[in-house]
Design an enzyme around this catalytic site. Structure first.
Site, short mmCIF file in Angstrom:
data_model
loop_
_atom_site.label_atom_id
_atom_site.label_comp_id
_atom_site.label_asym_id
_atom_site.label_seq_id
_atom_site.Cartn_x
_atom_site.Cartn_y
_atom_site.Cartn_z
N ASP A 232 0.84 -1.20 0.00
CA ASP A 232 0.00 0.00 0.00
C ASP A 232 0.87 1.24 0.00
O ASP A 232 2.03 1.20 0.42
CB ASP A 232 -0.85 0.03 1.27
CG ASP A 232 0.02 0.20 2.49
OD1 ASP A 232 0.23 1.36 2.92
OD2 ASP A 232 0.54 -0.81 3.01
N GLY B 233 4.77 0.08 5.55
CA GLY B 233 3.86 -0.07 4.42
C GLY B 233 4.63 -0.46 3.18
O GLY B 233 5.72 -1.02 3.26
N GLU B 234 4.03 -0.18 2.00
CA GLU B 234 4.66 -0.44 0.70
C GLU B 234 4.80 -1.94 0.39
O GLU B 234 5.42 -2.32 -0.59
CB GLU B 234 6.07 0.18 0.61
CG GLU B 234 6.15 1.66 0.92
CD GLU B 234 7.60 2.19 0.94
OE1 GLU B 234 8.54 1.41 0.76
OE2 GLU B 234 7.76 3.41 1.14
N GLY B 235 4.30 -2.81 1.27
CA GLY B 235 4.52 -4.24 1.09
C GLY B 235 5.83 -4.70 1.68
O GLY B 235 6.22 -5.86 1.51
#
Lengths: 337, 337
Positions: free
Chosen positions: B164, B306-308
């Site tokens: 995300d 975040g960001e995976g």
């Protein structure tokens, strides 16, 4: 590790294009590696070596383990064949594994000399009844471990790991932790490879008896190894002391590795600054040892295999830490101006 | 996953030359991968794809985040440049990263069409005041995520991950978890990228107001996305549903990934059998979501980027699981006869 480099590493971590603290332990371990390497950002780990210190233990004949002592020899051979648990993990994560026959109670003369040439003895004593070895053997084992660490570092190792192999070894390891930290047998006795309740009680009693037998000798770490340890655990202890002395970082593994770390820190206070805890095992004595050293493991996945497997499994977290410190943009580079 | 293959995988795990259970979660995740791949032992993961679903959120203008909304665009560009936190981790661990502009409130037309061509809207609504989007946009977002999953699988992806990106996104994500699981705002509100106590209170109030606004509409998962989610979260939800429908495993990430997983499981009960939790974030709503899905994360290292990034950081644990199931000897092969 240099406080100046450690501060620079923290500064770089804080300057990355990520919210403060958002990288958690990954960022912290990257900064730690930077400090121990003396370089900001840290360099990639391309040469990582694990030494598995193998030995048998007299207590194995006294009902403290779920497996017979003959399994030690079989597992040494399985590691040599590259088919043990740690072999699979080491191949996956790029770690070179060496197994060292310090005190296996079997004739392994058909194996390469590098594995067997420095054997200290065949098995260590049943510590509830007798010393694990002589003081001279303890000294020799410590020196052996130190020599192995030196040779690996001279050969280019950037990061070291200690592993263990030997049926019954959680009993002397737990005794070492209890003796150095002043804990009762109840608090350090675990299930090892999987003993039942009766086995646990026998093991607890063996450890309690051993601690009573060694009373008055626990102020001297070498005496503790002599009375309650084993030649293989003493070798791993010497390895840890020497690695710290050489300024080379080590990833610790499970109970045996941590028991040796506790003794090594007693021998060389401050050595633990060069170590990181790979994983949390299921052994209570490992938890006590971790706490006493102020180490928080990187992985907590319920492993209790030994062989250095938890250290190897944790290596990618260290590599993640290096990667973020090396490759993430600085916030100053990307913020909209 | 096939129960028959799952049983065979457990049988292989139990037959390895390791004490029963000694590989902990590493062994378990290896057996799970075997089951989802339909193959014993599992095959190596050489093609792993992460999709970062990016979008802005109206709530960001209401004091719920430590960063201004402009950071979303900057971070999309940082990912495209390969210099975000997740970029470094993905390069280290061999994951291909795609970022998808689902609802970024900026004109990214200079970026490749693959990133921007399917944009649903510019920003989603401030959920305490208005719906995040129209029902039609929610449907379109779900279909977009499903299409992305299908394309990656057709292109050879063996394992998928959702990430995300978007300032303010922990607010709608927490609201989704609260709505689906029936929890009060207090229990799902976290610190996101690092808000102070006043920010936390504002965020909690925004979530509470949003939940009140959506009362009576929470039985229908698409309606929940419409009212309380965002186009990017709806797209990630569609991605998860489609991956499960295609029988392709997914590593979940932090709060946003888990919030979408909770909605996806509501849309397609049983889908969670195809997912593994990569890491435990510091967000309370993620913990609730994990528990509701019966998932225990592989890593717990305090990440909240975040960001995976947590899914990527966990990948080596999956690879460890595959390695042990493939390469460790069977006990029957090595026991002394």
């Amino acid at each position: 590790p240099s406080p100046a480099i450690a501060a620079l590493a923290q500064e770089r971590l804080a300057g990355l294009a990520t919210p403060p603290g958002a990288l958690g332990r990954v960022g912290e371990v990257g900064a730690w590696l930077s400090a121990v390497q003396g370089e900001v950002p840290p360099h990639p780990l391309t040469d990582v070596r694990l030494v598995v210190f193998a030995g048998d233990h007299g207590v194995a004949a006294h009902g403290v383990s779920a497996y017979p002592a003959a399994v030690t020899e079989a597992m040494v051979r399985t590691i040599v064949a590259g088919r043990a648990g740690v072999s699979a993990l080491a191949k996956e994560h790029g770690v070179t594994v060496t197994v060292l026959d310090v005190a296996v109670d079997a004739d392994l003369a058909d194996l390469p000399a590098a594995i067997t040439a420095h054997k200290v003895r065949r098995g260590s004593g049943a510590i509830h009844l007798t010393d694990a070895m002589t003081r001279e053997e303890a000294d020799r084992s410590l020196a052996l471990g130190a020599q192995v660490a030196r040779e690996l570092v001279e050969d280019g190792a950037q990061l070291l790991m200690t592993g263990d192999l030997g049926i019954g070894n959680t009993t002397p390891a737990a005794a070492l932790v209890a003796a150095v930290l002043g804990l009762p047998a109840d608090e350090v006795t675990g299930r090892g490879t999987g003993i039942d309740d009766d086995g646990w009680t026998r093991k607890r009693d063996v450890i309690a008896q051993a601690l009573t037998r060694a009373e008055g000798r626990t102020a001297d770490p070498v005496e503790v190894l002599t009375a309650l340890g084993s030649a293989d655990l003493a070798a791993a202890t010497g390895f840890l002391v020497e690695a710290a002395s050489l300024g080379v970082p080590v990833v610790l593994d499970g109970l045996m590795s941590l028991a040796c770390a506790v003794v090594a820190e007693a021998l060389a206070p401050g050595a633990s600054a060069w170590w990181v805890a790979g994983h949390r095992s299921t052994e209570p004595a490992q938890a006590h040892a971790l706490k006493s050293l102020g180490l928080e493991p990187l992985l907590d996945v319920g492993m209790r295999l030994g062989e250095g497997s938890g250290a190897v499994a944790a290596l990618p977290v260290l590599r993640s830490g290096i990667a973020v410190l090396r490759d993430v943009a600085l916030l100053s580079e990307i913020l909209p101006s």
